[in-house]
Design a protein around this motif. Sequence first.
Motif, PDB file in Angstrom:
ATOM      1  N   GLU A  66      -5.660  17.609   5.626  1.00 12.49           N
ATOM      2  CA  GLU A  66      -4.285  18.090   5.455  1.00 12.49           C
ATOM      3  C   GLU A  66      -3.379  16.998   4.894  1.00 12.49           C
ATOM      4  OE1 GLU A  66      -3.076  19.527   9.260  1.00 12.49           O
ATOM      5  OE2 GLU A  66      -4.221  21.390   9.092  1.00 12.49           O
ATOM      6  N   SER A  67      -3.720  15.736   5.193  1.00 11.94           N
ATOM      7  CA  SER A  67      -2.889  14.617   4.739  1.00 11.94           C
ATOM      8  C   SER A  67      -3.292  14.111   3.364  1.00 11.94           C
ATOM      9  CB  SER A  67      -2.983  13.444   5.729  1.00 11.94           C
ATOM     10  OG  SER A  67      -2.720  13.883   7.031  1.00 11.94           O
ATOM     11  N   SER A  68      -4.192  14.809   2.691  1.00  4.42           N
ATOM     12  CA  SER A  68      -4.674  14.340   1.394  1.00  4.42           C
ATOM     13  C   SER A  68      -4.230  15.266   0.276  1.00  4.42           C
ATOM     14  CB  SER A  68      -6.212  14.287   1.389  1.00  4.42           C
ATOM     15  OG  SER A  68      -6.671  13.443   2.413  1.00  4.42           O
ATOM     16  N   PRO A  69      -3.942  14.677  -0.897  1.00  6.83           N
ATOM     17  CA  PRO A  69      -3.651  15.490  -2.075  1.00  6.83           C
ATOM     18  C   PRO A  69      -4.863  16.370  -2.426  1.00  6.83           C
ATOM     19  CG  PRO A  69      -2.990  13.208  -2.425  1.00  6.83           C
ATOM     20  CD  PRO A  69      -3.771  13.237  -1.157  1.00  6.83           C
ATOM     21  N   PRO A  70      -4.626  17.492  -3.129  1.00  5.10           N
ATOM     22  CA  PRO A  70      -5.652  18.510  -3.343  1.00  5.10           C
ATOM     23  C   PRO A  70      -6.982  18.000  -3.906  1.00  5.10           C
ATOM     24  CG  PRO A  70      -3.532  19.283  -4.122  1.00  5.10           C
ATOM     25  CD  PRO A  70      -3.329  17.882  -3.679  1.00  5.10           C
ATOM     26  N   THR A 113       1.912  20.426   2.735  1.00  7.98           N
ATOM     27  CA  THR A 113       2.689  19.246   2.329  1.00  7.98           C
ATOM     28  C   THR A 113       2.219  18.716   0.979  1.00  7.98           C
ATOM     29  OG1 THR A 113       2.791  18.671   4.677  1.00  7.98           O
ATOM     30  CG2 THR A 113       3.530  16.999   3.134  1.00  7.98           C
ATOM     31  N   PHE A 114       0.935  18.888   0.702  1.00 10.95           N
ATOM     32  CA  PHE A 114       0.384  18.312  -0.521  1.00 10.95           C
ATOM     33  C   PHE A 114      -0.069  19.365  -1.530  1.00 10.95           C
ATOM     34  CE2 PHE A 114       0.077  15.114   2.734  1.00 10.95           C
ATOM     35  CZ  PHE A 114       0.653  14.036   2.087  1.00 10.95           C
ATOM     36  N   ALA A 115       0.603  20.512  -1.511  1.00  6.16           N
ATOM     37  CA  ALA A 115       0.276  21.537  -2.497  1.00  6.16           C
ATOM     38  C   ALA A 115       0.532  20.990  -3.906  1.00  6.16           C
ATOM     39  CB  ALA A 115       1.118  22.782  -2.256  1.00  6.16           C
ATOM     40  N   SER A 116      -0.200  21.507  -4.879  1.00  3.22           N
ATOM     41  CA  SER A 116      -0.079  21.006  -6.248  1.00  3.22           C
ATOM     42  C   SER A 116       1.263  21.409  -6.857  1.00  3.22           C
ATOM     43  CB  SER A 116      -1.212  21.576  -7.094  1.00  3.22           C
ATOM     44  OG  SER A 116      -1.070  22.979  -7.163  1.00  3.22           O
TER      45      SER A 116
END
Lengths: 457, 457
Positions: B51-55, B282-285
Amino acid sequence: MANQTNSAEVLSNQTQNKLALVQEALDSGALSSIRRMLNGLQPTAIAHLLESSPPQRRVVLWELVDKDQEGEVIQELADNVRAQLLSDMDSSDLAAMTEELEADNVADILQTLPDAVIQEVLAAMSTQNRERVESILSYEEDTAGGLMDPDVITVRPDLTLDVVLRYLRRHEELPHSTYYLVVVNRKDIFLGLLPILKVLTSDPNMTVREVMDTDVTALHFSMPDKEVAKLFEQHDWVMAPVIDDEQRVLGRITIDDVVDVIREGADHSLMSMAGLEEDADTFASVAKTAPRRAIWLGINLLTAIIASSVINLFQGTIDKVVALAVLMPIVASMGGVAGSQTLTVVIRGMALGHIGRANLSWLLSREFQIGLFNGLIWAALMAGVAGWWFNDTTIAGIIAAAMVINLIFAALAGALLPIILKAMRIDPALAGGVALTTVTDVVGFSAFLGLATYFYA
Amino acid sequence: MANQTNSAEVLSNQTQNKLALVQEALDSGALSSIRRMLNGLQPTAIAHLLESSPPQRRVVLWELVDKDQEGEVIQELADNVRAQLLSDMDSSDLAAMTEELEADNVADILQTLPDAVIQEVLAAMSTQNRERVESILSYEEDTAGGLMDPDVITVRPDLTLDVVLRYLRRHEELPHSTYYLVVVNRKDIFLGLLPILKVLTSDPNMTVREVMDTDVTALHFSMPDKEVAKLFEQHDWVMAPVIDDEQRVLGRITIDDVVDVIREGADHSLMSMAGLEEDADTFASVAKTAPRRAIWLGINLLTAIIASSVINLFQGTIDKVVALAVLMPIVASMGGVAGSQTLTVVIRGMALGHIGRANLSWLLSREFQIGLFNGLIWAALMAGVAGWWFNDTTIAGIIAAAMVINLIFAALAGALLPIILKAMRIDPALAGGVALTTVTDVVGFSAFLGLATYFYA
């Protein structure tokens, strides 16, 4: 008999109707029928009714609650409402009221009172109750220790399950939510948890050591309550033991206490962003509500004056082209909205623990791209509107450029401000919005009027 | 052995350090060591890392998760992140992954997938699993039925506790959180709950009927999940049975599922007020995030243009007194801030079920008084500032009057708009802020510039 309502929705409507009846009766002043209806409700419903009532009505209703219900009702109340009602009670009544409650709930209730009153209430309690409550009061309110209930059943690892079962049966009633027994050695050092379900399903001749869970975490009493809540949420716990520095078991935390922490934590960002207290009483009096809001408005007035003094620098240009005054709020407003979107996402991401050094640059780059993308789209549209409105292609180009600039600044400020504020130990949810609109107003007015001064000079 | 960390804060820091190591290893490309570290983490920690990582990083990490951990990790993930990872998996892998999970969690996971894929996955499952999952999928996602786990142990009222104990012992493992057995008659009609703790502590010769709780509520499958959460919160439940129209027991809801609903519900107001999805990743494109935000900015652009067209009406006056252009954003901004305070309090009060017809007039009166009080204070101060700034007592009087007017309107609009919007079946958290700033901008500019036109004409 079981409750025969077809659906709890109906039940909830029934309760709501009862609440409306109570309100009506209060209005008409039929006190004895109100008393009957009121005390026919469950403690949670009475608490809800009190929370939904203006302060003066609350006092009247509270007078009508039966003495033996008071304790149950008061422990269900939100802190602020509770404080209002308790402030009028004397300490012996308070001590009597809390007699039937669990020690952790009593400590909760006392914590809303002034220190002198706490001492009086404690003095009026039985020795055993006093000691239990005092032990909880010795921990910080917003830590694992403050959430903890000392009422925990411990067992030794070398007992057989059969012995454990007989030991449990000696209790007339077990402490609520005793779904795990806590396994300790002779020095009370924490060893593991024994799930009640395993006691039931395992061979009675097995020992506690053989069936206990050791892959569990005990919480240190100093752990912040929000950390506790996060662990409960992540691991789907219903109960966790609390330990001291020497790993000795002090008590346990149960899910019902944690749910309140989760609710408050989630409310925190929402309320703080409007400059409000997170556990604000919906029906607090004017005297209680106005000062806090006044401070917030004062801070905002200051930032609004800062933004205005930027406009003031460009008086000459506005005097020349009055259309600038018409359009300038649009640039500032769009920056504010775009920035607050980023700000909200980042504040929530920080609360969820998603955002750290490792992914900040990715996040900044994404927000920059979104700011640029949305800036270009709406700047193009706005250029069209402004050009048509004032029949002036210069002003169209100026507002478009200012909007793109402001939306990019807004995105970067929305992402960076909460991180900067947190590093400065300022609550980003509280200060983020004000800081952000200051940036977006100043940048918006400067960019728009600055460009205008350049092109119309 | 028990976990020997002195405090889970330490543990949590340890986990964070591990996450940072994984990130570093990913950056340096040392895939085999990442795989080892990653799979050494608990499923919840892996989920948190994802969850804390970009896609794009997510996809790489997901590839490295051991097959037998995948199911556990995926059920811990937020919906949006889960959907991203599942979209790349084929249906037989999905079916295999969900084999070990509980039916309600499998249904949860499948609900994020397109219908065609759901059918494929179901077809690839064993018959027994398929039937269980299908039965849950037949309920609406955001109802008691959708939250429910069909895995419930029922007993008849005429059994003795001794028989119940022996029956339980025949299970190698009981369904998780079986803290209550559900008592039903021959037709599966709900009669009451039998707490496991009572089975343990009561005389084994007593019957289920004698010790069961009948003062309990069973939830109809159609009850909205937010109602369910409210009941769990109010009554400190850990488990509740779910029934159909004929009071037949369909399954049970446990507190761990409800905690997610509470969290989402609390996030709803925060996120909606910034025009964001409540479960936004949080990290959606950029591609996923930009369009939704663009729509919101478009709506705000429209309202900003409305406010500007009010200013446009007073071009002549501004042309005469350019100081008006400098000061007018202050009036609008103070109205917006004061109104959003009221709005936030009311939206939260509505979500908590505090606000209804019975107390609305009290609330309006309080907000009016606060608006008046704060309006007078800050208007007085602002009059002083404006008078000193522009050396003009007329402008000082005008801005003071406009501020009082706007703060009163802001208070009333903040209290009434959410109620009007709700009656129109529009989400107040989503639309309230836009509607409010439209009112405070229009009233603020009209009052200030209107008064100025009158006095300077």
